[in-house]
Design a protein around this motif. Structure first.
Motif, mmCIF file in Angstrom:
data_model
loop_
_atom_site.group_PDB
_atom_site.id
_atom_site.type_symbol
_atom_site.label_atom_id
_atom_site.label_comp_id
_atom_site.label_asym_id
_atom_site.label_seq_id
_atom_site.Cartn_x
_atom_site.Cartn_y
_atom_site.Cartn_z
ATOM 1 N N ARG A 179 -1.803 -2.124 9.112
ATOM 2 C CA ARG A 179 -0.595 -1.296 9.022
ATOM 3 C C ARG A 179 0.662 -2.179 9.025
ATOM 4 N N SER A 182 0.965 -4.071 5.749
ATOM 5 C CA SER A 182 1.323 -3.193 4.634
ATOM 6 C C SER A 182 2.807 -2.866 4.659
ATOM 7 N N ALA A 183 3.328 -2.567 5.852
ATOM 8 C CA ALA A 183 4.752 -2.251 5.970
ATOM 9 C C ALA A 183 5.602 -3.454 5.555
ATOM 10 N N ALA A 185 4.722 -5.949 3.540
ATOM 11 C CA ALA A 185 4.590 -6.217 2.103
ATOM 12 C C ALA A 185 5.411 -5.231 1.285
ATOM 13 N N LEU A 186 5.526 -3.986 1.761
ATOM 14 C CA LEU A 186 6.326 -2.995 1.041
ATOM 15 C C LEU A 186 7.807 -3.334 1.107
ATOM 16 N N PRO A 189 8.100 -8.306 -0.895
ATOM 17 C CA PRO A 189 6.873 -8.771 -1.566
ATOM 18 C C PRO A 189 6.520 -10.217 -1.223
ATOM 19 N N LEU A 193 2.359 -12.354 5.646
ATOM 20 C CA LEU A 193 1.722 -11.233 6.348
ATOM 21 C C LEU A 193 0.850 -11.744 7.490
ATOM 22 N N PHE A 204 -2.872 -4.691 0.808
ATOM 23 C CA PHE A 204 -2.847 -4.722 -0.660
ATOM 24 C C PHE A 204 -3.732 -5.847 -1.215
ATOM 25 N N ASN A 205 -4.855 -6.067 -0.546
ATOM 26 C CA ASN A 205 -5.747 -7.140 -0.950
ATOM 27 C C ASN A 205 -7.188 -6.690 -0.703
ATOM 28 N N VAL A 206 -8.148 -7.407 -1.243
ATOM 29 C CA VAL A 206 -9.553 -7.219 -0.887
ATOM 30 C C VAL A 206 -10.102 -8.593 -0.534
ATOM 31 N N VAL A 207 -10.888 -8.658 0.524
ATOM 32 C CA VAL A 207 -11.303 -9.944 1.101
ATOM 33 C C VAL A 207 -12.834 -9.993 1.183
ATOM 34 N N PRO A 248 -8.375 -2.584 2.140
ATOM 35 C CA PRO A 248 -7.272 -2.071 2.954
ATOM 36 C C PRO A 248 -7.348 -0.556 3.159
ATOM 37 N N VAL A 249 -8.397 -0.159 3.837
ATOM 38 C CA VAL A 249 -8.632 1.236 4.220
ATOM 39 C C VAL A 249 -8.624 1.245 5.742
#
Lengths: 348, 348
Positions: A179, A182-183, A185-186, A189, A193, A204-207, A248-249
């Motif tokens: 969380r 994400s905040a 990065a919004l 940019p 992080l 906003f990534n997949v690892v 990022p779920v």
């Protein structure tokens, strides 16, 4: 939570009561009306002394160091592998039946590894030699709940799985990091992080990396899914290969599962058999909403399955897409259902 | 952008200049120094009249309806399948060589489907009968760039792919919807999130559904990866099966790729062969950072590969994890590289 004076009801301890799984264990013991003669809370020194609400009452968390399990019948451990490695055997030696949520004892030959809907019958042999029952990995549990019926009807030649695992697999700290990242990065940019629980940062990534790397090039998480599936299903040569990926779920793991059966598979029969499984919901409408996602699957105590399709060019091969709440189905609920099975059959 | 008076340099048109791919096309034509005798911009009526910056100068976007292609040598189309279906053939009939980014002509037998690093030689036959060269799907391009060397050295029995596709696959509107939904979800967990480009909403979710559903139960996106791979590699019986999943990543698609070869695979040789491919970066360190992710892969014009590992129980089976910028490698860059190939060899 159902306190009773019945001497057959267990005295319960929860080690790791301050974590995401521990909180959910307390909630489930209460909401499912598990009969007991008291719940004590324990944790390692770092968390001891905190208070946790149990059935509306604040209760102090005791230190595992010095915790006396002689008056405990059933001990849930969900405070991490190192805590279980240190304290689960002493607890069992003092007489408690331990239900352990960590990786510490899953492959121990004296410890059954149990998904109640799949292999609860191994518990009928009586108290395990180790005094411990192991809860499988969060990604393994929903998978084996579907694989068993496939193996029995068609035989399994191979299973190829790619996972989409939620931040809650790293507990409340994992969720907070997602969380916060994400905040950030919004708003910027280029912001650096936070990347403590997830490296690199998950926002906003997949690892494609969970747990540690093994000499084989697979991660421990990926190896668990193979070894645990074999043990739970009693199929020592079952071929399961996996890529485990953090996404990022916030909560609920998903898995894209390719299964090659030994016999051709009839899709309608497959859908019918999966839909008939206990606590499984099949999403099989042809609309864009006709599949489960982590945010929309519904009933959190069911395994959700969709996108069921046989390959046009290979009648033995088919895909499933599954979604399951990793904190509940993948951990706390499975542990409570093990306890219910043990208690219902007087196996304690 | 390199304007030259050389009559061998093409006059270029870009249809769909206002979109994410169109913007990147303009940027790449400039940054790669593609020689030309002018660039005109076109779009469907909805976007005509807008201005787009070309090489620092604002240029008006013309309406495709009535656009005269007789003075155009090379026309890039990236305004969506329906726009290409309507205008690409008329443009080709007027003499332009069309490089089409959409799904409209990919499986047309008179239209070559080209990934320059893989099958550019099909262009040596001269101007295609349709006057169109098709650019493959964004997920197919990086995959076939790796599959070719595997097929040539070991043979491919089967490919099983699960994708992790970014919001930019739905253009700038897709990115905006992800950002807006993420901000809303962070401020209010119960907020209803926008779900126009992605259904259900993509923020903090994964959505196993891209493009439309076919009778087979596969989506069009999944079918594309099979059919296009077969056509590009010239392997009409290649077995590729896919689950395509949208993930809350802004840009760059990832794919977990399981390949079963016909011969046993030596990992070191595999790594060496992949690393030797043009514009491919292999990430092969044993540290947690030793794999690519969408946010950290680096060089945007390379296909990034990591997590290369042969299955311990099956020396013919191995996994790859690939990451590629879907707007560049998966669309605009591939189109520009097709143009460069055609121009370098005087094939226009």
């Amino acid at each position: 939570m159902t306190y009773v004076s019945d001497p057959a009801a267990p005295r319960i301890a929860i080690a790791g009561a301050t974590g995401a799984v521990g909180n959910t264990l307390i909630e489930l013991i209460s909401s499912r009306g598990l009969r007991h003669r008291g719940v004590r809370l324990a944790a390692s020194a770092r968390s001891a002394g905190r208070t946790v609400e149990v059935d509306g009452r604040a209760q102090v968390v005791e230190d595992l160091d010095g915790f006396d399990f002689t008056d405990v019948d059933l001990a849930f451990f969900s405070a991490g592998t190192s805590v279980s490695e240190k304290w689960a055997r002493p607890a069992a030696a003092q007489g408690a039946l331990v239900i352990d949520n960590t990786n510490a004892f899953r492959m121990d030959p004296d410890t059954p590894l149990v998904v109640p809907q799949v292999n609860a019958d191994v518990l009928l042999a009586g108290r395990p030699a180790s005094g411990i029952i192991a809860n499988p990995n969060c990604s393994t549990i929903p998978l084996v709940r579907l694989l068993q019926t496939v193996e029995q009807r068609w035989g399994i030649r191979q299973v190829v799985v790619s996972t989409y695992q939620a931040a809650s697999g790293q507990g409340q700290h994992g969720i907070a990091e997602l969380r916060e990242g994400s905040a950030l990065a919004l708003s910027d940019p280029d912001a650096e992080l936070p990347a403590d629980r997830f490296k690199p940062a998950l926002a906003f990534n997949v690892v494609p990396f969970i747990d540690k790397l093994l000499d084989t090039g697979f991660t421990m998480e990926e190896q668990k899914m193979l070894q645990e599936s074999r043990k739970i299903l009693g199929l020592p040569h079952l071929d399961v290969t996996t890529t485990c990926v953090r996404v990022p779920v916030v909560n609920s793991h998903s898995e894209a599962v390719w299964i090659e059966a030994t016999e051709p598979v009839d899709r309608a029969e497959l859908v019918g058999r999966l839909a008939a499984l206990p606590e499984v919901t099949v999403h099989d409408k042809d609309t864009p909403g006709g599949f489960p996602t982590p945010r929309t699957a519904g009933e959190p105590d069911h395994v959700h399955v969709g996108r069921i399709r046989v390959a046009p060019h290979n009648p033995r091969g088919f895909w499933l897409w599954l979604v399951a709440d990793n904190v509940r189905i993948g951990a706390a609920l499975n542990a409570v259902q093990i306890a219910e099975y043990v208690l219902d059959r007087g196996l304690l």
